[in-house]
Design a protein around this motif. Sequence first.
Motif, mmCIF file in Angstrom:
data_model
loop_
_atom_site.group_PDB
_atom_site.id
_atom_site.type_symbol
_atom_site.label_atom_id
_atom_site.label_comp_id
_atom_site.label_asym_id
_atom_site.label_seq_id
_atom_site.Cartn_x
_atom_site.Cartn_y
_atom_site.Cartn_z
ATOM 1 N N PRO A 148 0.737 -1.166 -0.100
ATOM 2 C CA PRO A 148 -0.279 -0.375 0.062
ATOM 3 C C PRO A 148 0.771 1.319 -0.300
ATOM 4 O O PRO A 148 0.411 2.373 -0.918
ATOM 5 C CB PRO A 148 -1.248 0.049 1.209
ATOM 6 N N TYR A 334 -6.443 5.069 -4.920
ATOM 7 C CA TYR A 334 -5.506 4.323 -4.103
ATOM 8 C C TYR A 334 -6.197 3.553 -3.111
ATOM 9 O O TYR A 334 -5.343 2.014 -3.300
ATOM 10 C CB TYR A 334 -5.198 5.362 -2.603
ATOM 11 N N SER A 338 -4.916 -0.320 -4.692
ATOM 12 C CA SER A 338 -4.393 -1.755 -3.857
ATOM 13 C C SER A 338 -5.598 -3.001 -3.337
ATOM 14 O O SER A 338 -5.116 -4.369 -3.229
ATOM 15 C CB SER A 338 -4.718 -0.328 -1.838
ATOM 16 N N PHE A 411 -7.639 -3.268 3.630
ATOM 17 C CA PHE A 411 -7.721 -3.752 2.550
ATOM 18 C C PHE A 411 -7.112 -5.157 2.900
ATOM 19 O O PHE A 411 -6.581 -6.525 1.258
ATOM 20 C CB PHE A 411 -5.643 -3.295 2.034
#
Length: 427
Positions: A148, A334, A338, A411
């Motif tokens: 990440p 983002y 991810s 995530f």
Amino acid sequence: MAKPASPFSFRDFRFYWLARFSTTIAQNAMVVVIGWQVYDIARGPLRMGAKQAAFQLGMVGVAQFLPLAALTLITGWTADRIDRRWIGRAMLLVEGLCAVWLAYLAARGTTSLAAIYVVAVMLGICRAFANPAISALAPNLVPPEVLPTAIAASSIAWQTGAIAGPALGGYLYAASHWAPYSCSALLFLVGAGSLMFIRPIPRTSLDRKANPWRQMIEGLHYVRKNRIVLGAISLDLFAVLLGGATAMLPIYARDILQVGSSGLGHLRAAPAVGSAAMAFYFSIKPLRHNVGIKMLVAVALFGACTVVFGLSTWMPLSLVCLAVLGACDMLSVYVRQSLIQIWTPNEMRGRVGAVSTLFISGSNELGEAESGLLAALIGAVPAVVLGGFGAIGVTIIWSRLFPELMRARTFDPPQTLENIPGEEIAA
């Protein structure tokens, strides 16, 4: 012994980052100059009206998207079968040759819409092959726990390049019409050279005896079954498809805000300023909690900023709207990247990346076409404002269609593919 927390502690990632940075500057410098030239040629020598010229801007997006749509299955399969480093190197060199050709035409004063459309098609082909291959490299360059942060650092390279590229292109074009293309060609060479220094990466090879067609569609099958990935990339597709205002920036620069080609460079760079600031924040403090809800909120705010920008006739307000819009888009990117990179097995990343590239390019290039066509019908300002409201509406609909996004807290992927929310993933 603990592994270094920074992705820049890894040699190959540093070269990857440099390649991303240099090629992004090159691509964005070309994009802003191509857009200005198309609109300038249409409004000048060809004496088209504003709506006809807007249509020509939209067609540039179509010319880049069609080869991508046609080649998606092939490019993803290629990225999982052939050394991804060599695919990226070759495609960046071809993009450099396209820049050299446009520089030659500009120096001779013979640039035409037909020539620009041919280059747009070539760029679409190159990016169709390069994007899934290069994006699939990143997870192999750093450990999973650093990924990440590496995605945020990679986004900084992209967004910083997106800031410098439009400004560089606008200023160089004001000085000489061939200069921005020549500079882009040199930067593409730097990018290809940087990829040459990345060492061989162990990866799972596809079964060469298996049916290639079946292998190609496995990426589509995976995305369709994985509702987290499908929801994330389709949200971006429809939100940016409706809310993207970048295709209209030459019209705003010339006819509405009246700030010229250098002002167009600032307008193109403003979203990247916001994006880079957000990416820098995530590189220091990675997002860890309530990732799905935050992505949905960011996309809704993206639409709201698009509405305000569409109505603005004051340059400072327009720049602020574009910067906030860019920050919201960065948050969405983002989270999406991810989720895709962490939740996708390495042997599938090329094919899933190609599908993601199709969705992303569809939102960008088709968004430009949609904006251009709608502006040709109802005018640039109503088209941008209507698109912003459309992005807000898409966010509301997607929160209902994909409740898995609302429930995505972190995530962290499931332990096995069978535990992915939604339907089971076929082995």
